[in-house]
Design an enzyme around this catalytic site. Structure first.
Site, PDB file in Angstrom:
ATOM      1  N   LYS A 151      -1.090   1.237   5.688  1.00  0.00           N
ATOM      2  CA  LYS A 151      -1.506   2.626   5.931  1.00  0.00           C
ATOM      3  C   LYS A 151      -0.436   3.424   6.670  1.00  0.00           C
ATOM      4  O   LYS A 151      -0.746   4.361   7.400  1.00  0.00           O
ATOM      5  CB  LYS A 151      -2.829   2.676   6.706  1.00  0.00           C
ATOM      6  CG  LYS A 151      -3.957   1.853   6.121  1.00  0.00           C
ATOM      7  CD  LYS A 151      -4.092   2.071   4.620  1.00  0.00           C
ATOM      8  CE  LYS A 151      -4.428   3.521   4.273  1.00  0.00           C
ATOM      9  NZ  LYS A 151      -4.456   3.765   2.811  1.00  0.00           N
ATOM     10  N   CYS A 152       0.835   3.052   6.456  1.00  0.00           N
ATOM     11  CA  CYS A 152       1.936   3.809   7.055  1.00  0.00           C
ATOM     12  C   CYS A 152       2.854   4.407   5.993  1.00  0.00           C
ATOM     13  O   CYS A 152       3.959   4.851   6.326  1.00  0.00           O
ATOM     14  CB  CYS A 152       2.739   2.920   7.996  1.00  0.00           C
ATOM     15  SG  CYS A 152       1.864   2.492   9.520  1.00  0.00           S
ATOM     16  N   THR A 154       3.826   2.684   3.033  1.00  0.00           N
ATOM     17  CA  THR A 154       4.695   1.670   2.432  1.00  0.00           C
ATOM     18  C   THR A 154       4.770   1.817   0.918  1.00  0.00           C
ATOM     19  O   THR A 154       5.831   1.645   0.320  1.00  0.00           O
ATOM     20  CB  THR A 154       4.191   0.272   2.796  1.00  0.00           C
ATOM     21  OG1 THR A 154       2.804   0.151   2.405  1.00  0.00           O
ATOM     22  CG2 THR A 154       4.306   0.029   4.293  1.00  0.00           C
ATOM     23  N   SER A 242      -6.537   6.383   9.263  1.00  0.00           N
ATOM     24  CA  SER A 242      -6.401   6.172   7.822  1.00  0.00           C
ATOM     25  C   SER A 242      -7.132   4.920   7.384  1.00  0.00           C
ATOM     26  O   SER A 242      -7.771   4.887   6.325  1.00  0.00           O
ATOM     27  CB  SER A 242      -4.917   6.066   7.451  1.00  0.00           C
ATOM     28  OG  SER A 242      -4.228   7.248   7.775  1.00  0.00           O
TER      29      SER A 242
END
Length: 296
Positions: A151-152, A154, A242
């Site tokens: 959730k960054c 990727t 998120s």
């Protein structure tokens, strides 16, 4: 007795007649003036179009002259090259009888139009990617792994990297090092999950769960000590929000929160929360991959 009345009547009729005459004259004046202006404007437009057509014709003539000049210049260069080749061939034939230089071996074209095309379109023919000669594509272990964090962004980063012609990536998350059922099948199975590539391409695999799994760092080090690791992070609170948004529960906040002594707090042993503790995971990876490796 009747004369004053007749005089007044004649004056009245004369006034109306004079007014009518003025109206007719004004109407004719404005009508002819409008027509004249319209004709003048039409004539001006016609002259303008003729002038533009004349300029375009002159531009075409100038362009033809320029192209002809470029063609002549290219042919002149070609003639010079041919003369140089001829002189070189004569010298070679004089020095080494029986041997002739091939036009193809010298890399020169035998057609002036091809020569001109080579001058003008040399850069357009370059390809974005050229595989090594006499090499067939094969599946290779990754040279870079995106280890986290979920959730960054990727997936977005992986797709952007995949736009480069020298980068290929696995189409899905393999989860080799963090799942026992996959890890037990060995590196051969792991290699089979990779896309085919050439030796001058970089293969990337992405499984964000690697960053928090205890086995990932030591096993990746055993596989390749010089491998490149990609770690994407962002504000841990935003990342947690998120993750919460993905939960299917009607009240996802209960999955992350708990009350301790009457105070609302985040659950300590929750994977979604623990993934945001970047410093904890960084210490584990630095035991095998020092920061100095990033500058090598």
């Amino acid at each position: 007795m009747w004369s004053p009345f007749l005089m007044r009547r004649h004056r009245f009729v004369a006034g109306w007649f004079a007014a009518l005459l003025c109206i007719v004259c004004l109407h004719l004046y404005f009508t002819f003036n409008t027509v004249e202006k319209s004709q003048t404007a039409g004539h001006r437009r016609k002259l303008k179009l003729q002038h533009e057509e004349k300029l375009q014709a002159e531009d075409r003539k100038n362009g033809d002259r320029i192209v002809a000049g470029e063609n002549q210049s290219a042919i002149k260069k070609y003639d010079q090259v041919q003369q140089s080749r001829k002189a070189s061939a004569e010298n070679n034939a004089h020095n080494r009888p029986g041997q002739q230089e091939s036009s193809h071996s010298s890399g020169l074209l035998s057609n002036p139009h091809e020569t001109q095309s080579a001058f003008t379109n040399g850069r357009k023919d370059r390809k974005l990617y050229e595989p090594p000669p006499n090499e067939s594509p094969s599946k290779r272990l990754p040279q870079a792994i995106m280890i986290g964090t979920g959730k960054c962004g990727t997936r977005a980063l992986l797709e952007y990297l995949g736009m480069h012609p020298y980068v290929v990536h696995a189409s899905r998350e393999v989860h080799f090092f963090d799942r026992d059922e996959n890890f037990d099948q060995g590196l051969g199975w792991y290699r089979a999950q990779m896309p085919t590539s050439y030796s001058n391409q970089v293969t990337i695999e992405k499984s964000p769960a690697y960053v928090e799994h205890e086995r990932s760092a030591p096993e990746i080090y055993k596989m390749n000590k010089t491998i490149r690791l990609i770690w994407v992070v962002k504000d841990p609170v935003v990342r947690l929000m998120s993750a919460v948004a993905l939960q299917q529960s009607a009240t996802p906040r209960h999955f992350y929160l708990e009350r301790i002594n009457g105070t609302l707090a985040i659950k300590k042993y929750n994977n979604a929360v623990n993934r945001g503790k970047y410093i904890v995971h960084l210490r584990k990876w630095l035991k095998f991959f020092p920061l100095s490796q990033a500058s090598q």
